[in-house]
Design a protein around this motif. Structure first.
Motif, PDB file in Angstrom:
ATOM      1  N   VAL A 129       0.779  -1.166  -0.045  1.00  0.00           N
ATOM      2  CA  VAL A 129       0.286  -0.086  -0.035  1.00  0.00           C
ATOM      3  C   VAL A 129       0.863   1.193  -0.056  1.00  0.00           C
ATOM      4  CG1 VAL A 129      -1.862   1.139   1.208  1.00  0.00           C
ATOM      5  CG2 VAL A 129      -1.888  -1.427   1.284  1.00  0.00           C
ATOM      6  N   VAL A 147      -0.759  -6.594  -4.783  1.00  0.00           N
ATOM      7  CA  VAL A 147      -1.334  -5.385  -3.781  1.00  0.00           C
ATOM      8  C   VAL A 147      -1.081  -4.178  -4.402  1.00  0.00           C
ATOM      9  CG1 VAL A 147      -0.909  -4.406  -1.599  1.00  0.00           C
ATOM     10  CG2 VAL A 147      -1.040  -7.098  -1.787  1.00  0.00           C
ATOM     11  N   SER A 203      -3.979  -1.810  -5.616  1.00  0.00           N
ATOM     12  CA  SER A 203      -4.399  -0.725  -4.956  1.00  0.00           C
ATOM     13  C   SER A 203      -4.051   0.808  -5.629  1.00  0.00           C
ATOM     14  CB  SER A 203      -3.735  -0.687  -3.517  1.00  0.00           C
ATOM     15  OG  SER A 203      -2.347  -1.141  -3.490  1.00  0.00           O
ATOM     16  N   ARG A 230     -10.646   3.018  -0.024  1.00  0.00           N
ATOM     17  CA  ARG A 230     -10.408   2.045   0.946  1.00  0.00           C
ATOM     18  C   ARG A 230     -10.963   0.459   0.129  1.00  0.00           C
ATOM     19  NH1 ARG A 230     -14.061   4.372   5.359  1.00  0.00           N
ATOM     20  NH2 ARG A 230     -15.483   3.597   4.068  1.00  0.00           N
ATOM     21  N   ILE A 284      -8.618  -0.671  -2.224  1.00  0.00           N
ATOM     22  CA  ILE A 284      -7.171  -1.508  -1.080  1.00  0.00           C
ATOM     23  C   ILE A 284      -7.777  -2.745  -0.473  1.00  0.00           C
ATOM     24  CG2 ILE A 284      -5.698  -0.780   0.804  1.00  0.00           C
ATOM     25  CD1 ILE A 284      -5.872   1.964  -0.129  1.00  0.00           C
ATOM     26  N   ALA A 295      -7.313  -5.223  -2.918  1.00  0.00           N
ATOM     27  CA  ALA A 295      -5.951  -5.493  -3.348  1.00  0.00           C
ATOM     28  C   ALA A 295      -5.473  -6.401  -2.339  1.00  0.00           C
ATOM     29  CB  ALA A 295      -5.136  -4.126  -3.418  1.00  0.00           C
TER      30      ALA A 295
END
Lengths: 297, 379
Positions: free
Chosen positions: B105, B242, B246, B281, B284, B287
């Motif tokens: 992230v 990820v 994201s 959000r 993410i 992800a």
């Protein structure tokens, strides 16, 4: 089931082999589809069906490859379904040779005789299982009892067997392997290996793990032990060709091929199950890492 | 004559249009078939796994499989307690997400909001290359390079890793907490209080991390083939997923929200933490779920480097103990467990596969839902 090499040369042409091959393929496909071992295959002439132990399997495969390269008219199929299933196949008459990494059990003998099958054992090689540790480990040897207690988790530190103050890392072959089976029967007897033992998928991985881990103990086939790991004396005997073949090394066993009666002298089957007595056979057995029963040099 | 000509041309026209319609129909049909085939394949996989999994539950029931801790499939009598494998899969996945979550992230935020566009265009493909490395290469690295390294320099690696993951996380948390606490102060000393509180919290967090790192550096690892090893490697393998997903979610937040935030006087950090990340959000979350699925489903790395010990470590969070996952068990036990040798031993692997499939299916649905939600919200 089998024919001597001299018999009926007319049928031994390429066409016959091809037809037989396709029958074999069909049988294999059928076998895979229906998922049962007991299909009557291996009835064709010039064909040897071998089934059984995954430990003996590599020897049988190499023997088959060698034998088929010398005798183009013979088809040898080798499958590895475990010693127990090899015995079953022999009893039911669906294979000619049962590879077994253990001797036949009483029940199997009984069933065989009732089915009119007389099992005859051929010892094709000897198998030893050296117990190995990291080269830096000062320990020279252990007893079978100590090895068992290490693997059951009763002994957890090298200090307890006279080594350095290190937590023992137990490495085992995966439960699928014949190596594991041998270890389980010859060392563990009826006790369970502790749940925190590590399992690895091959003899090479055992060596790799042991040679990089100072606190490790492992076991692998004789052929996989080199000077990157240290083989231990077990009950005071160092594992090598001599001690394994003479049976002085305690974690050793003969490897068998079983046939129905002693094969007819001069037949392909006879030649196949006595291949280990020839110089080429010895070479093959040595190459795979087992101890041959002969001593050409 | 003219009449006939007209009729003929009409006929031809009709024929042509029919041909065109037929071609369109055939094309659509073909595409439909292809789509249906891929859906069917999934259904067939589900069907066949169920078909081979159910006999196990019929033979042995559910209780032993889900709650038993004894995994001795080759013994007589055999025991099929798969709880350690469920636990191992969970532990390794959690570990992987602890590695991949914050780093992934953070990298995504960096790519979408901090780095200039040109650099972003260069860096993103490099991160995505990580996803193209075959897993057996990762496994080989984990077994041959990383495991011995963990044994020799385990303490140092642990403390450096803790600092790498912990520093940004702790700093961020301390900043947010400091802000939240400062809001409770009376208006007058708020600015000074915020500065003091934040400084105090950040310093405290850093000190705590320092102590933790010092503790960790004294740890000795007896075997490098353990949950930590595979967690880190799986984390690295999950990072591209990820980051990629994201970053897309963060990018999709759009200029309007960001510019509105700047317009209200927010700094870039405030915009990122308070506007962009909350807005993205759901994306993410999707992800992270996709990353977790990558870790759950990975086989080669765990089979090679997790140690494969079928037990629940003591204490349970002990990442330095070897563990065994569902995938590694399926891969490792498949060889011997054919139809012939002991059917329970064969079917139990399919029962595990069914559990994995169900888990990934649910994860996929949730992440799909989250992504749709984030798209709907951002218009």
């Amino acid at each position: 089931m089998l024919r001597s090499p001299g018999g009926d040369p007319g049928m031994e042409g390429a066409g016959g082999v091809k037809a037989r091959l396709s029958v074999l393929v069909l049988a294999a496909v059928g076998l895979a589809l229906c998922g049962h071992g007991a299909v009557a295959y291996g009835q064709a002439a010039g064909k040897i069906v071998v089934d059984g132990s995954t430990t003996v399997g590599p020897i049988a495969k190499q023997f088959a490859e060698y034998y088929m390269s010398k005798h183009k008219d013979v088809v040898i199929s080798v499958s590895e379904s475990g010693s127990g299933n090899g015995a079953k196949s022999l009893i039911n008459g669906v294979c000619d040779v049962a590879d077994m990494s253990r001797f036949m059990k009483e029940g199997e003998f009984k069933a065989a005789v009732e089915n009119g099958v007389m099992p005859v054992a051929h010892v094709v090689a000897m198998d030893g299982l050296p117990v190995v540790v990291h080269p830096s480990n000062p320990i020279k040897g252990l007893t079978v009892e100590q090895v068992r207690r290490i693997y059951t988790g009763q002994i957890t530190n090298w200090r307890e067997v006279g080594g350095p103050n290190l937590k023992i890392v137990k490495i085992s072959r995966d439960t699928n392997s014949g190596t594991y089976e041998t270890f389980e029967t010859m060392v563990m007897q009826s006790e369970r290996i502790a749940a925190d033992a590590e399992y690895v998928g091959s003899n090479g991985a055992v060596r790799q793990s042991v040679q990089t881990t100072p606190a490790a103990i492992g076991y692998a086939g004789l052929g996989f032990v080199d000077d990157t790991v240290k083989a231990l004396e077990i009950n005071g005997i160092y594992p090598d060709r001599a001690t394994v073949s003479s049976g002085r090394y305690p974690i050793a066993r003969p490897l068998f091929m079983f046939t129905n009666g002693y094969p007819k002298l001069g037949s392909h089957l006879h030649a196949f199950v006595t291949l280990h007595l020839t110089e080429q056979g010895q070479e093959i057995v040595e190459d795979i890492g087992f101890v041959p029963v002969t001593n050409y040099r | 004559m003219g009449d006939v000509n007209l009729r003929q041309s009409r006929l031809m026209q009709r024929r042509a249009s029919r041909r065109r319609r037929l071609a369109a129909f055939a094309g659509e049909g073909l595409l439909f078939l292809v789509t249906a085939a891929s859906a069917l394949v999934i259904l067939f996989i589900f069907y066949y796994i169920c078909r081979d999994a159910l006999p196990f539950f019929r033979l042995r029931g559910f209780k032993e499989f889900f709650t038993g801790r004894q995994w001795y499939p080759s013994r007589e009598p055999a025991s099929f307690g798969a709880l350690p494998m469920f636990f191992g899969t969970g532990l390794v996945t959690l570990g992987a997400m602890i590695v991949a979550g914050p780093m992934g992230v953070a990298a995504a935020v960096c790519l979408s909001d901090i780095l200039p566009f040109g650099v972003r265009q260069a860096v993103k493909p490099i991160i995505e290359v990580l996803a193209a490395i075959p897993s057996v290469a990762y496994g080989f690295f984990a077994l041959v390079v990383f495991a011995p390294l963990l044994q020799e320099r385990g303490g140092m690696i642990l403390s450096v890793g803790a600092l790498l993951v912990g520093l940004p996380l702790a700093t961020l948390l301390a900043l947010v907490l400091g802000d939240a606490l400062a809001m409770r102060l009376p208006h007058g000393p708020r600015a000074a209080g915020r500065l003091g509180l934040t400084a105090l919290l950040v310093l405290g967090a850093w000190a705590g991390l320092g102590v933790l790192a010092a503790r960790l550096s004294a740890v000795e690892i007896s075997s490098g083939r353990n949950a930590l090893n595979v967690s880190i490697i799986l984390g690295i393998m999950a990072i591209p997923t990820v980051v990629s997903v994201s970053e897309d979610a963060l990018f999709a937040v759009g200029r309007e929200l960001r510019e509105a935030s700047y317009g209200l006087g927010a700094t870039r950090a405030e915009t990122v933490v308070k506007v962009v990340i909350p807005a993205a959000r759901s994306g993410i979350l999707a992800a992270l779920l996709l990353g977790a699925m990558r870790a759950v489903g990975e086989t080669m790395v765990v089979w090679m480097a997790s140690g494969n010990a079928a037990h629940i470590p003591e204490p349970w969070y002990n990442l330095l103990a070897p563990v065994r996952t569902l995938t590694a068990t399926i891969a490792g036990d498949m060889g011997e467990a054919d139809h012939v040798t002991g059917s329970a031993r064969y079917h139990v692997l399919f029962a595990m596969a069914l559990c994995l499939l169900t888990f990934c299916f649910i994860c996929n649905l949730v992440s799909e839902w989250a992504m749709r939600r984030s798209k709907a919200k951002l218009g």
